[in-house]
Scaffold this active site. Structure first.
Site, PDB file in Angstrom:
ATOM      1  N   TYR A 156       0.835  -1.202   0.000  1.00  0.00           N
ATOM      2  CA  TYR A 156       0.000   0.000   0.000  1.00  0.00           C
ATOM      3  C   TYR A 156       0.872   1.257   0.000  1.00  0.00           C
ATOM      4  O   TYR A 156       0.661   2.186  -0.791  1.00  0.00           O
ATOM      5  CB  TYR A 156      -0.927  -0.035   1.228  1.00  0.00           C
TER       6      TYR A 156
HETATM    7  N1  LIG Z   1      -7.235   4.621   6.581  1.00  0.00           N
HETATM    8  C1  LIG Z   1      -6.323   5.501   6.909  1.00  0.00           C
HETATM    9  O1  LIG Z   1      -5.969   5.685   8.092  1.00  0.00           O
HETATM   10  C2  LIG Z   1      -5.702   6.353   5.828  1.00  0.00           C
HETATM   11  C3  LIG Z   1      -4.667   7.211   6.167  1.00  0.00           C
HETATM   12  C4  LIG Z   1      -4.168   8.076   5.201  1.00  0.00           C
HETATM   13  C5  LIG Z   1      -4.694   8.057   3.912  1.00  0.00           C
HETATM   14  N2  LIG Z   1      -5.688   7.172   3.588  1.00  0.00           N
HETATM   15  C6  LIG Z   1      -6.249   7.232   2.220  1.00  0.00           C
HETATM   16  O2  LIG Z   1      -7.438   8.007   2.255  1.00  0.00           O
HETATM   17  C7  LIG Z   1      -8.209   7.722   1.096  1.00  0.00           C
HETATM   18  C8  LIG Z   1      -9.694   7.783   1.368  1.00  0.00           C
HETATM   19  O3  LIG Z   1     -10.046   7.188   2.584  1.00  0.00           O
HETATM   20  P1  LIG Z   1     -11.564   6.785   2.877  1.00  0.00           P
HETATM   21  O4  LIG Z   1     -11.629   6.352   4.285  1.00  0.00           O
HETATM   22  O5  LIG Z   1     -12.481   7.828   2.357  1.00  0.00           O
HETATM   23  O6  LIG Z   1     -11.676   5.481   1.920  1.00  0.00           O
HETATM   24  P2  LIG Z   1     -12.954   4.624   1.538  1.00  0.00           P
HETATM   25  O7  LIG Z   1     -14.145   4.992   2.346  1.00  0.00           O
HETATM   26  O8  LIG Z   1     -12.526   3.188   1.560  1.00  0.00           O
HETATM   27  O9  LIG Z   1     -13.247   5.080   0.031  1.00  0.00           O
HETATM   28  C9  LIG Z   1     -12.490   4.605  -1.040  1.00  0.00           C
HETATM   29  C10 LIG Z   1     -13.274   4.856  -2.326  1.00  0.00           C
HETATM   30  O10 LIG Z   1     -12.490   4.339  -3.415  1.00  0.00           O
HETATM   31  C11 LIG Z   1     -13.389   3.734  -4.302  1.00  0.00           C
HETATM   32  N3  LIG Z   1     -12.772   2.710  -5.126  1.00  0.00           N
HETATM   33  C12 LIG Z   1     -12.214   1.544  -4.747  1.00  0.00           C
HETATM   34  N4  LIG Z   1     -11.841   0.841  -5.823  1.00  0.00           N
HETATM   35  C13 LIG Z   1     -12.195   1.566  -6.915  1.00  0.00           C
HETATM   36  C14 LIG Z   1     -12.100   1.349  -8.304  1.00  0.00           C
HETATM   37  N5  LIG Z   1     -11.574   0.250  -8.832  1.00  0.00           N
HETATM   38  N6  LIG Z   1     -12.556   2.311  -9.144  1.00  0.00           N
HETATM   39  C15 LIG Z   1     -13.120   3.462  -8.654  1.00  0.00           C
HETATM   40  N7  LIG Z   1     -13.237   3.704  -7.331  1.00  0.00           N
HETATM   41  C16 LIG Z   1     -12.791   2.763  -6.467  1.00  0.00           C
HETATM   42  C17 LIG Z   1     -14.460   3.094  -3.430  1.00  0.00           C
HETATM   43  O11 LIG Z   1     -15.592   2.846  -4.229  1.00  0.00           O
HETATM   44  P3  LIG Z   1     -16.909   2.101  -3.672  1.00  0.00           P
HETATM   45  O12 LIG Z   1     -17.607   3.118  -2.828  1.00  0.00           O
HETATM   46  O13 LIG Z   1     -17.640   1.725  -4.902  1.00  0.00           O
HETATM   47  O14 LIG Z   1     -16.433   0.918  -2.875  1.00  0.00           O
HETATM   48  C18 LIG Z   1     -14.644   4.172  -2.376  1.00  0.00           C
HETATM   49  O15 LIG Z   1     -15.619   5.072  -2.804  1.00  0.00           O
HETATM   50  C19 LIG Z   1      -7.725   6.373   0.604  1.00  0.00           C
HETATM   51  O16 LIG Z   1      -7.062   6.597  -0.625  1.00  0.00           O
HETATM   52  C20 LIG Z   1      -6.709   5.937   1.623  1.00  0.00           C
HETATM   53  O17 LIG Z   1      -5.617   5.295   1.008  1.00  0.00           O
HETATM   54  C21 LIG Z   1      -6.201   6.331   4.516  1.00  0.00           C
END
Ligand SMILES: NC(=O)c1ccc[n+]([C@@H]2O[C@H](COP(=O)([O-])OP(=O)(O)OC[C@H]3O[C@@H](n4cnc5c(N)ncnc54)[C@H](OP(=O)(O)O)[C@@H]3O)[C@@H](O)[C@H]2O)c1
Length: 207
Positions: free
Chosen positions: A125
């Site tokens: 990741y």
């Molecule tokens: N978790 C952490 O602590 C953390 C820390 C720093 C940064 N981040 C980053 O923050 C970002 C957003 O976080 P979040 O919590 O909002 O994530 P999330 O709720 O999991 O949302 C991810 C989105 O990406 C979409 N997605 C996944 N596969 C896809 C594909 N093949 N084509 C188009 N869209 C796709 C999903 O679509 P669906 O709705 O259709 O499933 C979902 O809408 C992520 O990029 C993550 O890497 C996370």
């Protein structure tokens, strides 16, 4: 301005779209399912279909700014991480450049430059996010890379801290990340990498 939000149905994405909808801008929500598109349309938001594993070129018609906040999530394997977080992001960057997008905002993560020191599960990741960030830096596009710490679902505080050098790990709420993204869309800090944690600075005073 027309803002393409990639990952619009995600937790951060939905808040960003909501904020942009209530601003002078026009959000365009990129989604991959019919019901998601219908839900956005019910709220008066334009939606466009696009799966990062497929051809997404149509989504970039007439777009000024891209906010990339998609991710394969923690429940998929390294294969999807590479296909979506890395290749999907890089393809989005290339299409943005080809289509004359003026600013690209990438949601990255704190510590992605230290992928080699990460645990085995996180390493793909972090590599993927880092590669996508580097691709964006070299794309020639005006960009802002935002590297938030651990995301929480606590309520918005609208107060955060931005760092230009990597801080010690910490947390930030998804709602506050979304507020900062909306502010970046407005202010367009060009060719910048920021780290983001919860803090004391009002989002409106960051730039
Ligand atoms: N978790 C952490 O602590 C953390 C820390 C720093 C940064 N981040 C980053 O923050 C970002 C957003 O976080 P979040 O919590 O909002 O994530 P999330 O709720 O999991 O949302 C991810 C989105 O990406 C979409 N997605 C996944 N596969 C896809 C594909 N093949 N084509 C188009 N869209 C796709 C999903 O679509 P669906 O709705 O259709 O499933 C979902 O809408 C992520 O990029 C993550 O890497 C996370």
């Amino acid at each position: 301005m027309r803002i393409l939000v990639i990952g619009a149905n995600g937790q951060i994405g939905r808040i960003v779209v909501d904020k942009l909808k209530d601003s002078e801008h026009t959000p365009v929500a990129m989604v991959r399912k019919e019901d998601q598109a219908a839900a956005f349309k019910d709220e008066g938001v334009e939606a466009v279909f696009g799966d990062l594993e497929q051809d997404i070129s149509r989504a970039f018609d007439n777009i000024d700014t891209v906010v990339f906040t998609a991710g394969s999530g923690p429940h998929t394997g390294a294969d999807k991480t590479i296909l979506i977080d890395q290749e999907g992001a890089m393809e989005s960057i290339d299409l943005a450049r080809e289509n004359g997008v003026k600013h690209f905002v990438m949601v990255s993560g704190l510590g992605v430059e230290n992928a080699r020191q990460a645990g085995e599960k996180m390493r793909p990741y972090m590599h993927a996010k880092y590669r996508a960030d580097e691709h964006l830096k070299q794309s020639g596009l005006s960009y802002t890379i935002l590297r938030p710490g651990l995301l929480t679902n606590d309520p918005a505080t609208d107060k955060v801290e931005l760092f230009v050098n990597q801080p010690e790990p910490g947390e930030v709420t998804r709602a506050d990340v979304a507020s900062v993204l909306a502010e970046i869309v407005n202010q367009k800090p060009a060719d910048r990498v920021y780290y983001l944690l919860g803090g004391q600075t009002p989002v409106g005073e960051l730039f």
